[in-house]
Design a protein around this motif. Structure first.
Motif, mmCIF file in Angstrom:
data_model
loop_
_atom_site.group_PDB
_atom_site.id
_atom_site.type_symbol
_atom_site.label_atom_id
_atom_site.label_comp_id
_atom_site.label_asym_id
_atom_site.label_seq_id
_atom_site.Cartn_x
_atom_site.Cartn_y
_atom_site.Cartn_z
ATOM 1 N N ILE A 121 0.858 -1.188 0.000
ATOM 2 C CA ILE A 121 0.000 0.000 0.000
ATOM 3 C C ILE A 121 0.892 1.234 0.000
ATOM 4 C CG2 ILE A 121 -1.789 1.284 1.242
ATOM 5 C CD1 ILE A 121 -2.350 -1.507 2.674
ATOM 6 N N VAL A 122 0.605 2.149 -0.902
ATOM 7 C CA VAL A 122 1.326 3.413 -0.976
ATOM 8 C C VAL A 122 0.322 4.540 -0.762
ATOM 9 C CG1 VAL A 122 2.665 4.972 -2.449
ATOM 10 C CG2 VAL A 122 3.053 2.510 -2.565
ATOM 11 N N THR A 132 2.112 0.344 8.073
ATOM 12 C CA THR A 132 2.166 -0.729 7.082
ATOM 13 C C THR A 132 2.329 -0.215 5.658
ATOM 14 O OG1 THR A 132 -0.249 -0.753 6.873
ATOM 15 C CG2 THR A 132 0.730 -2.203 8.524
ATOM 16 N N VAL A 133 2.190 1.093 5.437
ATOM 17 C CA VAL A 133 2.297 1.608 4.074
ATOM 18 C C VAL A 133 3.759 1.573 3.630
ATOM 19 C CG1 VAL A 133 0.245 3.058 4.286
ATOM 20 C CG2 VAL A 133 2.496 4.020 4.794
ATOM 21 N N VAL A 134 3.955 1.298 2.349
ATOM 22 C CA VAL A 134 5.296 1.196 1.783
ATOM 23 C C VAL A 134 5.957 2.565 1.733
ATOM 24 C CG1 VAL A 134 6.589 0.660 -0.326
ATOM 25 C CG2 VAL A 134 4.731 -0.844 0.439
ATOM 26 N N SER A 135 5.196 3.581 1.331
ATOM 27 C CA SER A 135 5.734 4.930 1.199
ATOM 28 C C SER A 135 4.583 5.916 1.206
ATOM 29 C CB SER A 135 6.539 5.054 -0.106
ATOM 30 O OG SER A 135 7.139 6.336 -0.206
ATOM 31 N N CYS A 136 4.916 7.198 1.388
ATOM 32 C CA CYS A 136 3.911 8.261 1.297
ATOM 33 C C CYS A 136 4.490 9.361 0.411
ATOM 34 C CB CYS A 136 3.573 8.812 2.684
ATOM 35 S SG CYS A 136 2.219 10.017 2.641
ATOM 36 N N ILE A 137 3.759 9.714 -0.635
ATOM 37 C CA ILE A 137 4.188 10.711 -1.614
ATOM 38 C C ILE A 137 3.303 11.936 -1.435
ATOM 39 C CG2 ILE A 137 4.781 11.126 -4.018
ATOM 40 C CD1 ILE A 137 5.952 8.487 -2.950
ATOM 41 N N ALA A 138 3.868 13.065 -1.015
ATOM 42 C CA ALA A 138 3.065 14.260 -0.749
ATOM 43 C C ALA A 138 3.954 15.492 -0.726
ATOM 44 C CB ALA A 138 2.325 14.119 0.585
ATOM 45 N N ALA A 139 3.318 16.650 -0.733
ATOM 46 C CA ALA A 139 4.032 17.906 -0.523
ATOM 47 C C ALA A 139 4.139 18.160 0.982
ATOM 48 C CB ALA A 139 3.310 19.049 -1.218
ATOM 49 N N ASP A 140 4.904 19.180 1.357
ATOM 50 C CA ASP A 140 4.994 19.593 2.762
ATOM 51 C C ASP A 140 3.784 20.474 3.056
ATOM 52 O OD1 ASP A 140 5.554 20.883 5.209
ATOM 53 O OD2 ASP A 140 7.715 20.706 4.885
ATOM 54 N N ASP A 141 2.731 19.866 3.617
ATOM 55 C CA ASP A 141 1.460 20.571 3.783
ATOM 56 C C ASP A 141 1.560 21.710 4.783
ATOM 57 O OD1 ASP A 141 -0.548 19.092 2.070
ATOM 58 O OD2 ASP A 141 0.336 17.430 3.172
ATOM 59 N N TYR A 278 2.525 9.974 -10.401
ATOM 60 C CA TYR A 278 3.575 9.179 -11.039
ATOM 61 C C TYR A 278 4.388 8.399 -10.002
ATOM 62 C CZ TYR A 278 7.566 7.990 -14.011
ATOM 63 O OH TYR A 278 8.540 7.302 -14.697
ATOM 64 N N LEU A 279 4.869 9.117 -8.990
ATOM 65 C CA LEU A 279 5.732 8.477 -7.990
ATOM 66 C C LEU A 279 4.957 7.484 -7.127
ATOM 67 C CD1 LEU A 279 7.829 11.599 -6.939
ATOM 68 C CD2 LEU A 279 8.594 9.659 -8.330
ATOM 69 N N THR A 298 8.832 13.819 -0.657
ATOM 70 C CA THR A 298 8.210 15.145 -0.624
ATOM 71 C C THR A 298 8.361 15.793 -1.992
ATOM 72 O OG1 THR A 298 8.767 15.385 1.713
ATOM 73 C CG2 THR A 298 8.169 17.379 0.522
ATOM 74 N N VAL A 299 7.231 16.178 -2.591
ATOM 75 C CA VAL A 299 7.260 16.820 -3.904
ATOM 76 C C VAL A 299 7.226 18.338 -3.730
ATOM 77 C CG1 VAL A 299 6.112 14.854 -4.983
ATOM 78 C CG2 VAL A 299 4.737 16.789 -4.198
#
Length: 323
Positions: A121-122, A132-141, A278-279, A298-299
Motif C-alpha cells: 500500500i502506498v 504498514t504503508v510502503v511509502s507516502c508521496i506528498a508535498a509539505d502541507d 507518477y511516484l 516530498t514533492v
C-alpha cells in the motif's frame, strides 16, 4: 590416440549441448510474457478535474511499466465508508497493489492493517495512520499553509482585514497540517481579525449553499480555502456576490487556473500533482518487484498568481501535459 579422439568428441558434444541449452533458454525467456501488475489508485475525492494531473501522472507511470491501472474516485468528498468498501472490493478483485489518498487519517488504520500482509500500500497526497504503508508521496502541507499565510501578511501588512477560513476535510491529516501552518502564521498578526473557521460540507451542493449563506451574512475581506474542491466553490460563490473579497487557496485544476487568470483567485499554492500520481504508482510497482524501501517522498510546491502563472516552471506544474 583413440582416447584423445573420444575426449575431443565428448568435449564437442558437451559444448553443443551447452550452446543448445543456452539458446533454448533465451528463446523461452523471450516467449515468456512479462507479468502485468494490477494497481488500483483510490483517491479521497469525487471525479473532477482537480484530480486530472494526479491521474495523468499515474497513467504515465503505468504506461512505462507492465501495469493495468484502475483510477477510482468517490461519490462524495472524503466518504470514509465508501472508500473502505472500494478498498476491500479492489483487494478481493485481485489488485496487486493499492495507491491511496486517505479520506481519514485514523479511520483507515484497521482496514489497512488487515490487508497490508496481502499486498503493498502506498499513500499519496493524504496519509493514513499506519506503519504498514510502503511509502507516502506528498508535498509539505504545513509549509504550504505557512507560505499562503506569509503571502497574505506581506500583501496586507498595514490593512485591517476580516478573514474566514473554510474548514474542510477535518479527518484528513494533510488539510489539518495546511490549516495549522496558516494559523501559526496569523497568530501574532494584529491586522487579521478572524471571524471563525467556516465548516463546509463534503457534499458539493450543500457546501455551495452553506458558502453562499455565510458570504451574505458575514462581511469579510478575505476568504481562504485549503483544498481544490473548496477553492473552486469559493471562486464560484465570490463571482456571484457584489462584495469585494480576495480569495487565497491551496489547490490546482483547470477551473482554478481559469479563476487565477480572471483574478477571482488572488493566489494559490499548487503542489506537483503529476509527480504525486507518477511516484505513487512507481513506488507500488517497485514494491511488487521487491524493492520495499519505506521512504517518504516530498514533492515541490509553488505559489501561483495571475502575474506568474505562465512562467515556464509554473506552467510545468499547472499544465504538465502542455509543452
Amino acid at each position: 590416440m583413440k582416447h584423445k579422439k573420444l575426449l575431443i568428441a565428448f568435449l564437442m558434444t558437451l559444448a553443443f549441448l551447452l550452446l543448445f541449452s543456452f539458446l533454448l533458454y533465451r528463446l523461452l525467456a523471450q516467449e515468456q510474457p512479462a507479468r502485468v501488475y494490477s494497481i488500483s489508485v483510490l483517491v479521497r475525492g469525487q471525479s473532477s478535474d482537480s484530480w486530472t494531473n494526479v491521474r495523468q501522472g499515474a497513467e504515465q507511470a503505468a504506461s512505462e511499466r507492465n501495469i493495468d491501472l484502475s483510477f477510482i474516485t468517490l461519490s462524495e468528498e472524503n466518504n470514509l465508508n465508501e472508500q473502505i468498501f472500494l478498498l476491500n472490493r479492489e483487494v478481493e478483485g485481485g489488485a496487486n497493489a493499492i495507491v491511496l489518498s486517505a479520506a481519514s487519517f485514523e479511520g483507515l488504520f484497521e482496514p489497512l492493517s488487515r490487508i497490508s500482509n496481502k499486498l503493498p500500500i502506498v499513500c499519496i497526497e493524504s496519509p493514513a495512520d499506519s506503519s504498514t504503508v510502503v511509502s507516502c508521496i506528498a508535498a509539505d502541507d504545513y509549509q504550504m499553509g505557512q507560505m499562503l499565510g506569509q503571502r497574505m501578511i506581506s500583501t496586507h501588512f498595514v490593512r485591517q482585514l476580516r478573514v474566514a477560513v473554510l474548514d474542510t476535510s477535518p479527518n484528513c491529516e494533510n488539510i489539518t497540517q495546511r490549516r495549522q501552518g496558516l494559523l501559526d502564521q496569523f497568530s501574532e498578526q494584529e491586522q487579521f481579525e478572524f471571524l471563525q473557521l467556516w465548516p463546509l460540507s463534503n457534499n458539493r451542493e450543500m457546501a455551495a449553499k452553506e458558502l453562499a449563506e455565510n458570504l451574505s451574512a458575514q462581511h469579510i475581506n478575505v476568504l481562504v480555502a485549503l483544498e481544490p474542491y473548496a477553492l473552486e466553490l469559493a471562486a464560484l460563490a465570490i463571482q456571484d456576490t457584489s462584495e469585494k473579497i480576495e480569495l487565497y487557496g491551496i489547490g490546482n485544476s483547470g477551473r482554478i487556473a481559469s479563476f487565477i487568470e480572471q483574478d477571482v483567485i488572488t493566489a494559490t499554492i499548487i503542489q506537483n500533482d503529476f509527480g504525486i500520481g507518477y511516484l505513487g504508482v512507481k513506488a507500488a510497482f517497485d514494491a511488487l518487484e521487491g524493492d520495499m524501501a519505506s521512504v517518504p517522498v516530498t514533492v515541490e510546491h509553488r505559489l501561483i498568481t495571475s502575474s506568474n502563472m505562465y512562467d515556464p516552471e509554473n506552467q510545468r506544474l499547472l499544465f504538465p501535459f502542455i509543452r
